[in-house]
Design a protein around this motif. Structure first.
Motif, PDB file in Angstrom:
ATOM      1  N   ASP A 107       0.766  -1.184   0.054  1.00 19.60           N
ATOM      2  CA  ASP A 107       0.086   0.087  -0.048  1.00 19.60           C
ATOM      3  C   ASP A 107       0.957   1.287   0.131  1.00 19.60           C
ATOM      4  O   ASP A 107       1.971   1.404   0.613  1.00 19.60           O
ATOM      5  CB  ASP A 107      -0.925   0.212   1.207  1.00 19.60           C
ATOM      6  CG  ASP A 107      -2.048  -0.988   1.347  1.00 19.60           C
ATOM      7  OD1 ASP A 107      -2.401  -1.232  -0.020  1.00 19.60           O
ATOM      8  OD2 ASP A 107      -2.637  -1.283   2.127  1.00 19.60           O
ATOM      9  N   ALA A 108       0.195   2.272  -0.454  1.00 22.33           N
ATOM     10  CA  ALA A 108       0.936   3.625  -0.768  1.00 22.33           C
ATOM     11  C   ALA A 108       1.326   4.219   0.443  1.00 22.33           C
ATOM     12  O   ALA A 108       2.562   4.686   0.860  1.00 22.33           O
ATOM     13  CB  ALA A 108       0.134   4.539  -1.515  1.00 22.33           C
ATOM     14  N   ASP A 109       0.640   3.995   1.656  1.00 24.72           N
ATOM     15  CA  ASP A 109       0.960   4.596   2.790  1.00 24.72           C
ATOM     16  C   ASP A 109       2.100   3.790   3.570  1.00 24.72           C
ATOM     17  O   ASP A 109       2.852   4.505   4.314  1.00 24.72           O
ATOM     18  CB  ASP A 109      -0.380   4.578   3.866  1.00 24.72           C
ATOM     19  CG  ASP A 109      -1.157   3.446   4.223  1.00 24.72           C
ATOM     20  OD1 ASP A 109      -0.545   2.327   3.292  1.00 24.72           O
ATOM     21  OD2 ASP A 109      -2.100   3.107   4.957  1.00 24.72           O
ATOM     22  N   ILE A 110       2.121   2.657   3.498  1.00 20.53           N
ATOM     23  CA  ILE A 110       3.193   1.919   3.901  1.00 20.53           C
ATOM     24  C   ILE A 110       4.677   2.384   3.280  1.00 20.53           C
ATOM     25  O   ILE A 110       5.477   2.514   3.853  1.00 20.53           O
ATOM     26  CB  ILE A 110       3.013   0.489   3.831  1.00 20.53           C
ATOM     27  CG1 ILE A 110       1.773  -0.061   4.948  1.00 20.53           C
ATOM     28  CG2 ILE A 110       4.175  -0.300   4.376  1.00 20.53           C
ATOM     29  CD1 ILE A 110       1.348  -1.217   4.879  1.00 20.53           C
ATOM     30  N   ARG A 111       4.572   2.303   1.822  1.00 17.84           N
ATOM     31  CA  ARG A 111       5.701   2.734   1.119  1.00 17.84           C
ATOM     32  C   ARG A 111       5.984   4.226   1.442  1.00 17.84           C
ATOM     33  O   ARG A 111       7.359   4.411   1.512  1.00 17.84           O
ATOM     34  CB  ARG A 111       5.427   2.689  -0.183  1.00 17.84           C
ATOM     35  CG  ARG A 111       5.332   1.201  -0.625  1.00 17.84           C
ATOM     36  CD  ARG A 111       5.096   1.084  -2.212  1.00 17.84           C
ATOM     37  NE  ARG A 111       3.949   1.711  -2.875  1.00 17.84           N
ATOM     38  CZ  ARG A 111       4.014   2.727  -3.426  1.00 17.84           C
ATOM     39  NH1 ARG A 111       5.325   3.299  -3.788  1.00 17.84           N
ATOM     40  NH2 ARG A 111       3.014   3.167  -4.003  1.00 17.84           N
ATOM     41  N   LEU A 112       5.083   5.050   1.681  1.00 14.92           N
ATOM     42  CA  LEU A 112       5.427   6.467   1.904  1.00 14.92           C
ATOM     43  C   LEU A 112       6.066   6.581   3.270  1.00 14.92           C
ATOM     44  O   LEU A 112       6.948   7.235   3.556  1.00 14.92           O
ATOM     45  CB  LEU A 112       4.225   7.491   1.692  1.00 14.92           C
ATOM     46  CG  LEU A 112       4.375   8.809   2.312  1.00 14.92           C
ATOM     47  CD1 LEU A 112       5.694   9.547   1.252  1.00 14.92           C
ATOM     48  CD2 LEU A 112       3.284   9.507   2.107  1.00 14.92           C
ATOM     49  N   THR A 113       5.585   5.816   4.204  1.00 10.45           N
ATOM     50  CA  THR A 113       6.189   5.648   5.743  1.00 10.45           C
ATOM     51  C   THR A 113       7.553   5.161   5.764  1.00 10.45           C
ATOM     52  O   THR A 113       8.362   5.702   6.098  1.00 10.45           O
ATOM     53  CB  THR A 113       5.182   4.898   6.411  1.00 10.45           C
ATOM     54  OG1 THR A 113       4.048   5.424   6.421  1.00 10.45           O
ATOM     55  CG2 THR A 113       5.983   4.806   7.805  1.00 10.45           C
ATOM     56  N   ARG A 114       8.114   4.401   4.676  1.00  7.63           N
ATOM     57  CA  ARG A 114       9.368   3.723   4.772  1.00  7.63           C
ATOM     58  C   ARG A 114      10.314   4.820   4.134  1.00  7.63           C
ATOM     59  O   ARG A 114      11.379   5.097   4.534  1.00  7.63           O
ATOM     60  CB  ARG A 114       9.273   2.618   3.840  1.00  7.63           C
ATOM     61  CG  ARG A 114       8.550   1.478   4.303  1.00  7.63           C
ATOM     62  CD  ARG A 114       8.626  -0.019   3.369  1.00  7.63           C
ATOM     63  NE  ARG A 114       7.857  -0.993   4.208  1.00  7.63           N
ATOM     64  CZ  ARG A 114       7.707  -2.026   3.540  1.00  7.63           C
ATOM     65  NH1 ARG A 114       8.018  -2.386   2.259  1.00  7.63           N
ATOM     66  NH2 ARG A 114       7.196  -3.122   4.144  1.00  7.63           N
ATOM     67  N   ILE A 115       9.597   5.767   3.009  1.00  7.19           N
ATOM     68  CA  ILE A 115      10.503   6.610   2.179  1.00  7.19           C
ATOM     69  C   ILE A 115      10.696   7.675   3.410  1.00  7.19           C
ATOM     70  O   ILE A 115      11.869   8.154   3.393  1.00  7.19           O
ATOM     71  CB  ILE A 115       9.557   7.079   1.230  1.00  7.19           C
ATOM     72  CG1 ILE A 115       9.673   5.838   0.181  1.00  7.19           C
ATOM     73  CG2 ILE A 115      10.644   8.300   0.649  1.00  7.19           C
ATOM     74  CD1 ILE A 115       8.705   6.299  -0.923  1.00  7.19           C
TER      75      ILE A 115
END
Length: 168
Positions: free
Chosen positions: A80-88
């Motif tokens: 999911d985009a929110d998980i990827r964004l959090t990682r970034i």
């Protein structure tokens, strides 16, 4: 007669876990006595027979950048985009850096993901939804070993979709 090595593609968006999945997969295959190597797109075009049992390539748009039949197994990590964004964002050390990351994400990363990366998903043989687990690496390594043993197009027993596609 020379046997072409198994070629595996690992695909997914920015911060989907491609690097970690690839490292885990390589480690698992090596622990089973197989010669495996990660290659990039440039090196992949010069793969020679019998050098390795398996080559693994990772990237965001592998399945459209290379001819689809180039890969014996195509894996897509769908996070999911929110998980990827959090990682970034977790890499940011200052507020200004966080602001730059968010601006880049909104203007470049997210649109590219929607326009190009998500098109890779239906082309994959295996899709992991959400963060992958060790059992996912195990099942994938077993499938690769089976491809090595039986030939690229001969799977002894077709796996259930539940074995290779999972939702969190």
């Amino acid at each position: 007669m020379a046997v072409r090595p198994v070629i595996v593609g690992v695909c997914g968006g920015v911060a989907a876990g491609k690097n970690l999945f690839t490292r885990s997969l390589l480690s698992r295959l090596r622990s089973r006595g197989r010669s495996v190597e990660e290659v990039d797109m440039i090196t992949a075009n010069t793969i020679k027979d019998n050098q390795m049992d398996c080559y693994v390539m990772r990237g965001m748009t592998l399945f459209t950048d290379q001819p689809r039949n180039f890969f014996d197994l195509k894996i897509f990590l769908d996070v999911d985009a929110d998980i990827r964004l959090t990682r970034i964002l977790s890499t940011a050390t200052t507020f200004d850096e966080m602001r730059r990351i968010l601006t880049r994400y909104q203007s470049l990363t997210r649109p590219y993901h929607i326009q190009a990366v998500l098109k890779q998903r239906p082309l994959a043989d295996i899709c992991f939804n959400g963060s992958f687990q060790e059992k996912d690496v195990d099942s994938t390594s077993l499938r690769i070993l089976q491809l090595m043993k039986n030939g690229k197009n001969k799977i002894e027993e077709e796996p259930d979709d539940d074995d290779y596609t999972r939702s969190l």
